[in-house]
Structures are given as structure tokens and as C-alpha cells.
Design a protein around this motif. Structure first.
Motif, PDB file in Angstrom:
ATOM      1  N   ALA A 149       0.862  -1.215   0.150  1.00  0.00           N
ATOM      2  CA  ALA A 149       0.139   0.007  -0.024  1.00  0.00           C
ATOM      3  C   ALA A 149       0.813   1.207   0.089  1.00  0.00           C
ATOM      4  CB  ALA A 149      -0.994  -0.168   1.099  1.00  0.00           C
ATOM      5  N   ALA A 150       1.018   1.820   1.047  1.00  0.00           N
ATOM      6  CA  ALA A 150       1.879   3.084   1.032  1.00  0.00           C
ATOM      7  C   ALA A 150       3.323   2.652   1.356  1.00  0.00           C
ATOM      8  CB  ALA A 150       1.604   3.822   2.416  1.00  0.00           C
ATOM      9  N   ALA A 151       3.563   1.349   1.727  1.00  0.00           N
ATOM     10  CA  ALA A 151       4.831   0.516   1.666  1.00  0.00           C
ATOM     11  C   ALA A 151       4.412  -0.943   1.658  1.00  0.00           C
ATOM     12  CB  ALA A 151       5.738   0.928   2.841  1.00  0.00           C
ATOM     13  N   SER A 159       6.656   6.192   9.818  1.00  0.00           N
ATOM     14  CA  SER A 159       6.259   7.619   9.584  1.00  0.00           C
ATOM     15  C   SER A 159       5.428   8.081  10.629  1.00  0.00           C
ATOM     16  CB  SER A 159       6.114   8.064   8.296  1.00  0.00           C
ATOM     17  OG  SER A 159       5.713   9.136   8.080  1.00  0.00           O
ATOM     18  N   GLY A 160       5.714   8.133  11.869  1.00  0.00           N
ATOM     19  CA  GLY A 160       4.702   8.333  13.131  1.00  0.00           C
ATOM     20  C   GLY A 160       4.634   7.193  13.750  1.00  0.00           C
ATOM     21  N   ASP A 180       1.584   3.489  12.049  1.00  0.00           N
ATOM     22  CA  ASP A 180       2.001   4.848  11.615  1.00  0.00           C
ATOM     23  C   ASP A 180       1.146   5.861  10.718  1.00  0.00           C
ATOM     24  OD1 ASP A 180       2.350   4.241   8.699  1.00  0.00           O
ATOM     25  OD2 ASP A 180       4.622   4.028   8.718  1.00  0.00           O
ATOM     26  N   ASN A 181       1.509   6.948  10.236  1.00  0.00           N
ATOM     27  CA  ASN A 181       0.714   7.909   9.666  1.00  0.00           C
ATOM     28  C   ASN A 181       0.434   7.481   8.149  1.00  0.00           C
ATOM     29  OD1 ASN A 181       0.951   9.422  11.983  1.00  0.00           O
ATOM     30  ND2 ASN A 181       2.461  10.574  11.279  1.00  0.00           N
ATOM     31  N   ALA A 185       1.431  -0.925  10.075  1.00  0.00           N
ATOM     32  CA  ALA A 185       1.315  -1.587  11.177  1.00  0.00           C
ATOM     33  C   ALA A 185       2.532  -2.361  11.673  1.00  0.00           C
ATOM     34  CB  ALA A 185       0.268  -2.228  11.347  1.00  0.00           C
ATOM     35  N   TRP A 186       2.693  -2.399  12.933  1.00  0.00           N
ATOM     36  CA  TRP A 186       3.708  -3.234  13.703  1.00  0.00           C
ATOM     37  C   TRP A 186       3.486  -3.554  14.979  1.00  0.00           C
ATOM     38  CZ3 TRP A 186       4.746   2.029  13.276  1.00  0.00           C
ATOM     39  CH2 TRP A 186       4.843   2.822  14.381  1.00  0.00           C
ATOM     40  N   GLY A 187       3.984  -4.648  15.539  1.00  0.00           N
ATOM     41  CA  GLY A 187       3.768  -4.976  16.776  1.00  0.00           C
ATOM     42  C   GLY A 187       5.309  -4.743  17.771  1.00  0.00           C
TER      43      GLY A 187
END
Length: 601
Positions: A149-151, A159-160, A180-181, A185-187
Motif C-alpha cells: 500500500a503506502a509501503a 512515519s509516525g 504509522d501515519n 502497522a507493527w507490533g
């Protein structure tokens, strides 16, 4: 192009491709349905290496614009075969032999038909590979194993940092979900010990299942350390037309096989984007509407176009053409509406037809494509046939049976006719009609002494005193404003302000816009969308006047929705001050309020 010349020649000369077997799995539909002919593909790419089997070349062809793939085999011999496999669980299992085709006598190649990469209606993400049998069976790699998607999945460098849901604990470990913005997602796991593990689960059906998204980025805490994080993972898959994905963070302590997970969540740093994504979760790409509500779908797509206009986003632009092309035809009663749809968005319900006229004017404003404006003219000409001066001196009938003259039908007509004048060079006819409709509407008495709009007129042509619905109030504002732009008559702008002020003072207890059915939670599927329609035209009032009090009011609605009427999946409900019923109609309505509070892009 990398397709072999022999195959190109075969496909040029041959009218049809024989197949050894029909698809073994149920047909899947996205923008198109499985078994689309590759000649209709919007593009052709080769994202994975071909597979060579005893000199035969098996190739996977992909069109991301269609979210579909097909396979081919060439340099082959009679009875060599090609097919697709499609997996719904990340490649663990698969539906095989999709579109299997064998090389006929005298040919050197053949290909399958096209199959979908994903099942948006069923909220499933798939993987596809091409396989061949040429005195031995082998397959290409699966395509699009990583979501981008964005990455892309597995990237780094957030980013945020937003934490959309509370963390969870396990044996004193803290497990948290971060987004992030950009929606990646991450955990994270803290207060841990060497050998602890942290990972993400990703679901495309709001947490009901996650067969292709389990244990993403599983990471162990290093020996001697106490914390670890996963890589970044996308929460939407625009290539697959999958919106509204959900993620959660999970962890396991080294001394136990038990784990603990946070709640499911979606990205929420961008309010309007998050709400639009959640609305798209319910969109049906194949039929290009939101199930079970015809006019409500017109309003939903208009709201998404407002969102794109306001934010200058283009990632959802593709649905405008899809909705237009797939819904402009003829449909029997019961398929998309209780009424038969007669083509060009026309039915016996005059107001239903007008909502589509408003939608195509917005589509013209968004894209500049004249066919949308032409459709709006076709719709308006149909509606004009129900303007009738023989009863009550004017006004458009609500239905083909001519049973009722009401605020919604005439408010839509004023806005539509004035908007056509403002977009058709040299027009005088639509302006005359818009002026006549406004004068009749004001003279009808439907705007009462409190500057609130009642539902319609009686058989004796007087205000019937029925419910003041917010969408009627909004349409009166919108009609006055569009006609003011057409004429420059300052009294129209003044009247729009009076109507807006009345809504703020009389329809907004505690400062929050409230439908009459809200307190008892009795709003039906139509009424669920009324407040968002009001906010669309209130946004126009704020833009047209620059009045800070109007912008403050719009922001107040958006803030209350986000604070009081949203869950962790960004689903927005009916009662903006206190939550309530949630479905795609309430989602579209609340999105309208969020858009109204968004400064123009």
C-alpha cells in the motif's frame, strides 16, 4: 512484449481455446468475474519468473488494473497443459486446475482465462500461480505474496507512531499495536526476556478469520534483551480491491505456549481516510454499489467523491466509472431497488432518480468527464416531466403516480437545475426552471416560521407539519446556495444562512446534529443517511460564507463522532453524540460530517 510469437499467432488465428476442465472452485467476482477473456485485460505484466518444463515455457500474466491473472504455455506439444492455482491461506492450500487448457493438435501454445486475485465481496485475499504439465508438472512462484500500500509488507522506517487500541499484558510483558501515519502497522513487546515472541495477525473480514495473515513478522527477543518489534505490514490492499483490513499485535512468553493479543484495529490517524476506508469495506466491486439500497448508494458514492475533492486524493477515483457503467442499465424490480430501473438511473421514484443526478454532477466536477454531466441532463429532463403547475401551482411530484409533493424531491430539483445552469455554457432554460422551483418552494409554506423545513404539503397545498428531517433542511440550504451562485441574488445567501442557523439552534441539542429518530434508535435505513446529507450542504454554506461559526459547528460534529461514535475499526454509528447502530449507511453519513470539517485541499 515477452509473450511468445507462436502463442500470439495461435491466439490470433484461433477463435476459442479448448479447456480440459471447468473451474473446480466457486466463481469469484471482483471488478469482473472469473473466466474473463485475456483480450479484455487492461494491462499485462509478468511479476514472477516464468517456469521452464522440458523446454516448455509456463508464464503467469497479471493485470493489476483488473486484479486478475491468467497463465500460458508455449514452445509446447499437443496435450501439454496450463492452469492456475489459487490459494486463500497464503499458499498452504489451494484451489487447483483453474481454467485448465491443453494444447490442441497442430498448436504450440495455449492459455487459460482470467481469474481474480482476491474476493472483495467475501473479504478474502488470494495468491495465484501458473502451473503446467509437459511430461512433468511444475509451477511459477505465487504472485503478490507481500501486500503493498503506502509501503510493502516487511518494510522498516515507520512515519509516525499511533497506538489505536490499548496494549495487552502477558506475564508482565507489554504487547502493543502501532500504526504509522501511512497506515503501516507493527507490533512491539516490552519488559520481556530472551526467546519471547511478537507478531501481527491481519484479517480482511474484521477479525472473523485471518487464514493468510497469521504470525506476520514473527520476531524473537534476543538473548539478554527485553524488547522486540516486528517489521511493518500494510492494512489495506488496493491492488486486490481489499479495503478495511484489520490488524492486531500478539505475543508469547518464552516460558509458555500461551499468547495474548490486542484488540483488532484499523489505521486512524487520518480521520476522513480511515472513515472512507471503512466505508469501502462494504462496497461490492462486481455490482458497483452498496448492497440493498439504491438511492443510498448514490449518496454514498457522492460522499466519497466529496472526500476525494476535499482531500485531493485519487486512490478511489476508479469506483466512479465502475458505478456509472455498471448501474446505468436496466434492472428488474427487486434486483437493486424495489422499483424497476429503466436505464439511465430512472425509476418511478422521482427523488431516487434525482439523487443519481446529483451524483453525476459531482462526478463531472471531480473528473471533468462530460459523459457524467450529460447523464445528469438526461435525468433532469426526466424529472422535469413531473413538474406540474396544475396542482398547488407547481412543484415536482415525489412519484410517478403523482401522489405527493414534498421537500426532498423539490430540494433536489432546485439544486440539480441550478447546478446544471452553472455548468452549461449559455444556458437559460435550466436557470428559469431553478428560479421557478425555488419561488414555488418558498411560497409553498414548507419552510415554517422557525426556518425549519417540514416534509411536504397537504392535498390542500399547505405545510403538512410533518417531521423536520435534517436532509430536507440541508437540501434547502444547498438549493439556495447553488441558485445564489447562478444569480448573484444576495437574498438567497441570506436565506441559506437562516436555514443553517435554524439547524444549529433547533436540530442540535448539546451542539450535536440529531435526527428525530436518534434518541430512540428507531432510524430506518433511509434515515440513517440524512444527517450526512445535511452536512454536505452545510459544508457548502461554510465555504460560501467563510463564517467561522459554521466551521466551528462542522468541527464540533466531527470531533464528537470521532470521540463518541467510533470503534477500533473506525466504524461510525447513527448517534453522533453517543454511538448506536453501525452499518455502511451510518458510515457514509458520518463520513459526510468528517469531510465537512476538512479544509478544502
Amino acid at each position: 512484449m515477452r509473450v511468445l510469437l507462436a502463442l500470439v499467432l495461435v491466439l490470433t488465428l484461433a477463435p476459442a481455446i479448448p479447456a480440459d476442465a471447468q473451474p473446480l472452485a466457486a466463481q469469484v467476482c471482483s471488478v469482473s468475474c472469473d473466466t474473463l477473456d485475456p483480450s479484455k485485460a487492461q494491462e499485462e505484466t509478468f511479476p514472477v519468473p516464468e517456469k521452464v518444463i522440458n523446454g516448455r515455457r509456463v508464464v503467469l500474466h497479471v493485470s493489476d488494473k483488473d486484479a486478475m491473472a491468467w497463465g500460458s504455455i508455449d514452445n509446447g506439444s499437443t496435450n501439454d497443459a496450463v492452469w492456475l492455482d489459487r490459494s486463500w491461506d497464503g499458499g498452504e492450500t489451494w484451489d487447483g486446475l483453474l481454467g485448465k487448457a491443453s494444447i490442441p493438435s497442430g498448436w504450440t501454445g495455449t492459455r487459460t482465462l482470467m481469474y481474480n486475485l482476491a474476493d472483495p465481496a467475501g473479504h478474502r485475499r488470494g495468491l495465484i500461480r501458473a502451473c503446467g504439465d509437459a511430461a512433468g508438472v511444475d509451477c511459477t512462484a505465487w504472485v503478490h505474496t507481500a501486500v503493498c500500500a503506502a509501503a510493502c509488507d516487511g518494510s522498516s522506517g515507520p512515519s509516525g507512531d499511533n497506538q489505536p487500541v490499548p496494549s495487552t499484558t502477558l506475564s508482565n510483558r507489554r504487547i502493543s499495536l502501532h500504526i504509522d501515519n501511512r497506515g503501516m502497522a507493527w507490533g512491539a513487546l516490552e519488559n520481556g526476556a530472551g526467546g519471547d515472541e511478537i507478531w501481527l495477525d491481519r484479517s480482511w473480514d474484521e477479525g472473523a478469520s485471518w487464514p493468510d495473515g497469521s504470525s506476520l513478522g514473527r520476531t524473537s527477543v534476543a538473548s539478554g534483551a527485553g524488547a522486540a518489534t516486528t517489521r511493518l505490514y500494510a492494512v489495506a490492499d488496493p491492488v486486490s480491491k481489499l479495503y478495511g483490513g484489520a490488524v492486531r499485535a500478539c505475543g508469547r512468553a518464552v516460558e509458555s505456549q500461551n499468547g495474548s493479543c490486542t484488540s483488532w484495529a484499523r489505521p486512524a490517524s487520518d480521520r476522513t481516510g480511515a472513515a472512507a476506508d471503512a466505508l469501502m469495506y462494504s462496497y461490492q466491486p462486481h455490482t458497483a454499489w452498496w448492497l440493498s439500497s439504491w438511492w443510498n448508494s448514490a449518496v454514498a458514492v457522492t460522499t466519497l467523491m466529496d472526500y476525494q475533492q476535499r482531500t485531493r486524493r485519487t486512490d478511489l477515483r476508479w469506483i466512479v466509472n465502475e458505478v456509472f457503467e455498471k448501474n446505468k442499465g436496466v434492472f428488474p424490480a427487486g434486483e437493486k431497488s424495489g422499483d424497476a430501473l429503466e436505464g439511465n438511473f430512472i425509476s418511478r421514484a422521482i427523488d431516487d432518480t434525482e439523487w443519481w443526478g446529483i451524483a453525476w454532477i459531482e462526478a463531472y466536477d471531480l473528473t471533468g468527464d462530460r459523459r457524467y454531466l450529460d447523464m445528469a441532463v438526461t435525468i433532469a429532463n426526466y424529472v422535469q416531466g413531473y413538474w406540474d403547475t396544475s396542482t398547488c401551482g407547481g412543484g415536482v411530484w415525489w412519484d410517478r403516480e403523482r401522489t405527493y409533493k414534498n421537500a426532498v424531491t423539490n430540494g433536489l430539483y432546485i439544486r440539480m437545475t441550478a447546478a446544471l445552469h452553472n455548468r452549461l455554457a449559455g444556458d437559460t432554460v435550466w436557470l428559469q426552471r431553478a428560479n421557478a422551483a425555488w419561488n414555488w418552494f418558498v411560497g409553498s409554506g414548507m419552510i415554517n416560521s422557525s426556518n425549519l423545513v417540514n416534509d411536504g404539503v397537504t392535498g390542500a397545498c399547505t405545510n403538512n407539519g410533518q417531521t423536520v428531517w435534517t436532509y430536507n433542511q440541508g437540501l434547502a440550504i444547498g438549493g439556495a446556495l447553488e441558485l445564489w451562485r447562478a444569480t448573484g441574488d444576495s437574498s438567497l445567501l441570506a436565506r441559506a444562512r437562516q436555514l443553517g442557523d435554524a439547524a444549529m439552534s433547533s436540530l442540535s441539542p448539546g451542539g450535536i446534529l440529531t435526527e428525530s429518530c436518534d434518541p430512540a434508535s428507531t432510524c430506518d435505513d433511509n434515515q440513517k443517511q440524512f444527517k450526512g446529507i445535511f452536512m454536505r450542504y452545510f459544508m457548502d454554506l461554510a465555504d460560501s460564507t467563510g463564517d467561522a461559526s459554521y466551521r466551528t459547528y462542522a468541527q464540533q460534529q466531527a470531533d464528537s463522532i470521532w470521540r463518541n461514535d467510533r470503534d477500533s475499526l473506525n466504524r461510525l454509528g447513527q448517534r453522533w453524540a453517543s454511538g448506536g447502530t453501525r452499518d455502511w449507511r451510518t458510515q457514509a453519513s458520518a463520513l459526510g460530517a468528517l469531510v465537512a470539517a476538512t479544509p478544502p485541499g
